[in-house]
Design a protein around this motif. Structure first.
Motif, PDB file in Angstrom:
ATOM      1  N   THR A 231      -5.741   2.124  -9.439  1.00  0.00           N
ATOM      2  CA  THR A 231      -5.344   2.462  -8.068  1.00  0.00           C
ATOM      3  C   THR A 231      -5.468   1.283  -7.108  1.00  0.00           C
ATOM      4  OG1 THR A 231      -7.596   3.261  -7.621  1.00  0.00           O
ATOM      5  CG2 THR A 231      -5.949   4.898  -8.325  1.00  0.00           C
ATOM      6  N   ALA A 232      -5.941   0.152  -7.580  1.00  0.00           N
ATOM      7  CA  ALA A 232      -6.197  -0.992  -6.701  1.00  0.00           C
ATOM      8  C   ALA A 232      -4.939  -1.466  -5.992  1.00  0.00           C
ATOM      9  CB  ALA A 232      -6.820  -2.137  -7.483  1.00  0.00           C
ATOM     10  N   GLN A 233      -3.777  -1.329  -6.650  1.00  0.00           N
ATOM     11  CA  GLN A 233      -2.536  -1.850  -6.083  1.00  0.00           C
ATOM     12  C   GLN A 233      -1.742  -0.804  -5.308  1.00  0.00           C
ATOM     13  OE1 GLN A 233      -1.962  -5.122  -6.079  1.00  0.00           O
ATOM     14  NE2 GLN A 233      -3.952  -5.232  -7.114  1.00  0.00           N
ATOM     15  N   ARG A 234      -2.290   0.382  -5.150  1.00  0.00           N
ATOM     16  CA  ARG A 234      -1.593   1.373  -4.327  1.00  0.00           C
ATOM     17  C   ARG A 234      -1.516   0.893  -2.891  1.00  0.00           C
ATOM     18  NH1 ARG A 234      -3.388   7.606  -5.744  1.00  0.00           N
ATOM     19  NH2 ARG A 234      -2.448   7.687  -7.824  1.00  0.00           N
ATOM     20  N   ARG A 235      -0.342   1.004  -2.292  1.00  0.00           N
ATOM     21  CA  ARG A 235      -0.180   0.632  -0.896  1.00  0.00           C
ATOM     22  C   ARG A 235      -0.912   1.655  -0.019  1.00  0.00           C
ATOM     23  NH1 ARG A 235       1.191  -4.351  -0.158  1.00  0.00           N
ATOM     24  NH2 ARG A 235       1.970  -3.790   1.933  1.00  0.00           N
TER      25      ARG A 235
ATOM     26  N   ARG B 126      -6.342 -13.026  -1.457  1.00  0.00           N
ATOM     27  CA  ARG B 126      -5.753 -13.379  -0.162  1.00  0.00           C
ATOM     28  C   ARG B 126      -5.219 -12.089   0.445  1.00  0.00           C
ATOM     29  NH1 ARG B 126      -7.774 -17.227  -1.891  1.00  0.00           N
ATOM     30  NH2 ARG B 126      -7.066 -19.419  -1.899  1.00  0.00           N
ATOM     31  N   PHE B 127      -5.474 -11.859   1.710  1.00  0.00           N
ATOM     32  CA  PHE B 127      -4.880 -10.699   2.355  1.00  0.00           C
ATOM     33  C   PHE B 127      -3.416 -11.031   2.608  1.00  0.00           C
ATOM     34  CE2 PHE B 127      -3.632  -8.259   6.155  1.00  0.00           C
ATOM     35  CZ  PHE B 127      -3.839  -6.980   5.649  1.00  0.00           C
ATOM     36  N   THR B 128      -2.531 -10.264   2.002  1.00  0.00           N
ATOM     37  CA  THR B 128      -1.091 -10.530   2.124  1.00  0.00           C
ATOM     38  C   THR B 128      -0.370  -9.448   2.923  1.00  0.00           C
ATOM     39  OG1 THR B 128      -0.578  -9.373   0.060  1.00  0.00           O
ATOM     40  CG2 THR B 128      -1.108 -11.735  -0.096  1.00  0.00           C
TER      41      THR B 128
ATOM     42  N   PHE C 143      -4.755  -1.183  -1.615  1.00  0.00           N
ATOM     43  CA  PHE C 143      -6.117  -0.690  -1.396  1.00  0.00           C
ATOM     44  C   PHE C 143      -7.129  -1.819  -1.564  1.00  0.00           C
ATOM     45  CE2 PHE C 143     -10.143   0.973  -3.017  1.00  0.00           C
ATOM     46  CZ  PHE C 143     -10.487   1.867  -2.010  1.00  0.00           C
ATOM     47  N   ALA C 144      -6.983  -2.608  -2.620  1.00  0.00           N
ATOM     48  CA  ALA C 144      -7.975  -3.629  -2.937  1.00  0.00           C
ATOM     49  C   ALA C 144      -8.057  -4.702  -1.858  1.00  0.00           C
ATOM     50  CB  ALA C 144      -7.669  -4.268  -4.293  1.00  0.00           C
ATOM     51  N   GLU C 145      -6.930  -5.088  -1.289  1.00  0.00           N
ATOM     52  CA  GLU C 145      -6.987  -6.167  -0.310  1.00  0.00           C
ATOM     53  C   GLU C 145      -7.320  -5.674   1.090  1.00  0.00           C
ATOM     54  OE1 GLU C 145      -3.349  -8.295  -0.099  1.00  0.00           O
ATOM     55  OE2 GLU C 145      -2.118  -6.560   0.422  1.00  0.00           O
TER      56      GLU C 145
END
Length: 450
Positions: A31-35, A95-97, A122-124
């Motif tokens: 789930t880390a890459q869920r927007r 990096r916060f993108t 979610f992760a960033e």
């Protein structure tokens, strides 16, 4: 402030452990890459305040530039077994993108105002929670207290002089926040150097006590700083101090400072004495444990300026703005958007992405209008609210902070913006007594997409 090539101190560990353990678990379960959309807001205005002032935004943007997990930070996380090897690899390249939109620094806010909206994976995004809250909770509390003092002072200048009542870095941040909200100067030299705030200060009681007599101390100060300086006249007897000050400096003395006593009474006596001595242009500054209530009580007194210390840097009894950072929307497993909200008693949140406007009636604020979208349709609905002012601006786009809000230039623009928007407040907002917010927060659903 500049953004040179030399690496600066990382801000990545100015955070709570659970943010990284959530990232660790999210990388494991996919789930880390869920927007996601996170929102920073205040559920209420602490201390019965009638409005709040947003401060700290420019500092946060600069700190975000240095949110990097470098060798020292990664070594610590590895040695303490905070996260696993895969998460360390992720953090090494962090990096916060995403994007951040929000209220401009110096803007007024009310309960529920979406002060910051952070969009990314979610992760960033989750790892920015503590940093964002620590900056805005502190700076906004100081700015809100400072604004109340500025309202009470009217046209009389205020100087911030509370560094000794705060942690060394908090003192610099407090000076910055107070300046944005209406103070005109600070005693803190680092705040002057970093943020371009005018500095002030002459001498303390120790200067008078150092010399064999008060007259010797005054003569030495005038010789060093000129006749326009301000002499501290209450080390011993105030009446004698004033007489000595004018005898030494002449009737062109710039000012006297009073730091003790019943200030309304003492100020009136000092003004009468100065006038009798012919020093009609000598200013009176008072600096004794002032807060907004004490300043208001001096409104009718012959005082020319105020110096405020402890009260302003500690938020005048409200040292934190009580803001929170909550997930309000996320993508589901199929990529669709879902509004989410916490339902806890007295700690609930309102799901959905939001757009914020301040409705105005002939230039006076009437409500905080929050347009909520569950389906993430376009929220640029200002055309549907012609009597409203849009409150949100882009602060970070594709991971890049807008430098216009940083550094001394950002501080001065925030100060100017605050002065402009404070003119929109209804008269009832300027009272110092505890009350409901000066204007209501009104939620409305976004119109359907045609």
């Amino acid at each position: 402030m500049t953004h040179g090539d030399a690496p600066r101190e990382s801000t990545a560990l100015l955070t709570d452990r659970y943010e990284l353990t959530m990232v660790d678990a999210a990388l494991r379960d996919g789930t880390a890459q869920r927007r996601c959309v996170f929102e920073l807001f205040g559920r209420r205005l602490p201390g019965g305040r009638r409005f709040g002032v947003v401060a700290g935004t420019g500092r946060l943007l600069s700190l975000l530039r240095d949110f990097r997990f470098r060798e020292a930070e990664l070594r610590y996380l590895r040695d303490e077994r905070v996260v696993d090897a895969a998460t360390l690899d992720f953090l090494e390249n962090y990096r916060f993108t995403g994007s951040i939109t929000g209220y401009r620094e110096g803007e007024l806010y009310f309960p529920g105002s979406p002060i910051l909206t952070i969009e990314g994976t979610f992760a960033e995004a989750v790892v920015l929670e503590t940093l964002a809250l620590s900056v805005l909770n502190h700076d906004s509390a100081v700015a809100t207290a400072a604004a109340r003092m500025s309202v009470a002072a009217g046209d009389r200048p205020l100087a911030e002089m509370g560094s000794r009542r705060a942690a060394e870095r908090s003192a610099v941040a407090a000076s910055r926040a107070a300046y944005i909200a209406g103070f005109r100067a600070t005693s803190n030299l680092e705040a002057g150097r970093v943020w371009g705030i005018p500095t002030m200060g002459t001498a303390a009681h120790s200067w008078t006590l150092l010399h064999d007599s008060e007259e010797d101390a005054f003569r030495a100060q005038i010789q060093a700083l000129g006749v326009d300086t301000t002499l501290l006249v209450d080390t011993y007897d105030i009446r004698t101090g004033v007489e000595t000050a004018i005898r030494v400096a002449g009737t062109g003395l710039g000012g006297v400072r009073i730091d003790s006593g019943d200030l309304p009474t003492v100020a009136a006596q000092v003004r009468a004495q100065l006038d009798e001595l012919g020093a009609t242009g000598t200013r009176i500054t008072v600096t004794s444990d002032l807060d907004e209530y004490a300043i208001a009580a001096l409104a009718a007194s012959p005082v020319d300026a105020y110096g405020v210390g402890t009260s302003v840097v500690t938020g005048s009894g409200t040292p934190t703005a009580g803001m929170v950072y909550k997930l309000v929307a996320r993508q589901d497993a199929d990529g669709g958007w879902v509004a989410v909200a916490k339902a806890s008693t007295d700690k609930g949140s309102k799901g959905g992405r939001k757009a914020a406007f301040r409705t105005l009636d002939d230039g006076t604020a009437t409500s905080e209008l929050i347009v909520v979208s569950d389906g993430f349709e376009a929220l640029d609905t200002v055309a549907a609210h012609p009597g409203a002012r849009a409150l949100q601006v882009p602060l970070v786009v594709d991971g890049e902070p807008d430098a216009a809000y940083e550094g001394p230039a950002g501080v001065h623009e925030a100060r100017a913006h605050h002065a402009r928007v404070r003119e929109e407040l209804p008269v009832r907002a300027l009272a110092l007594s505890r009350s409901d917010p000066a204007i209501p927060t009104v939620y409305t659903d976004a119109p359907p997409v045609p």
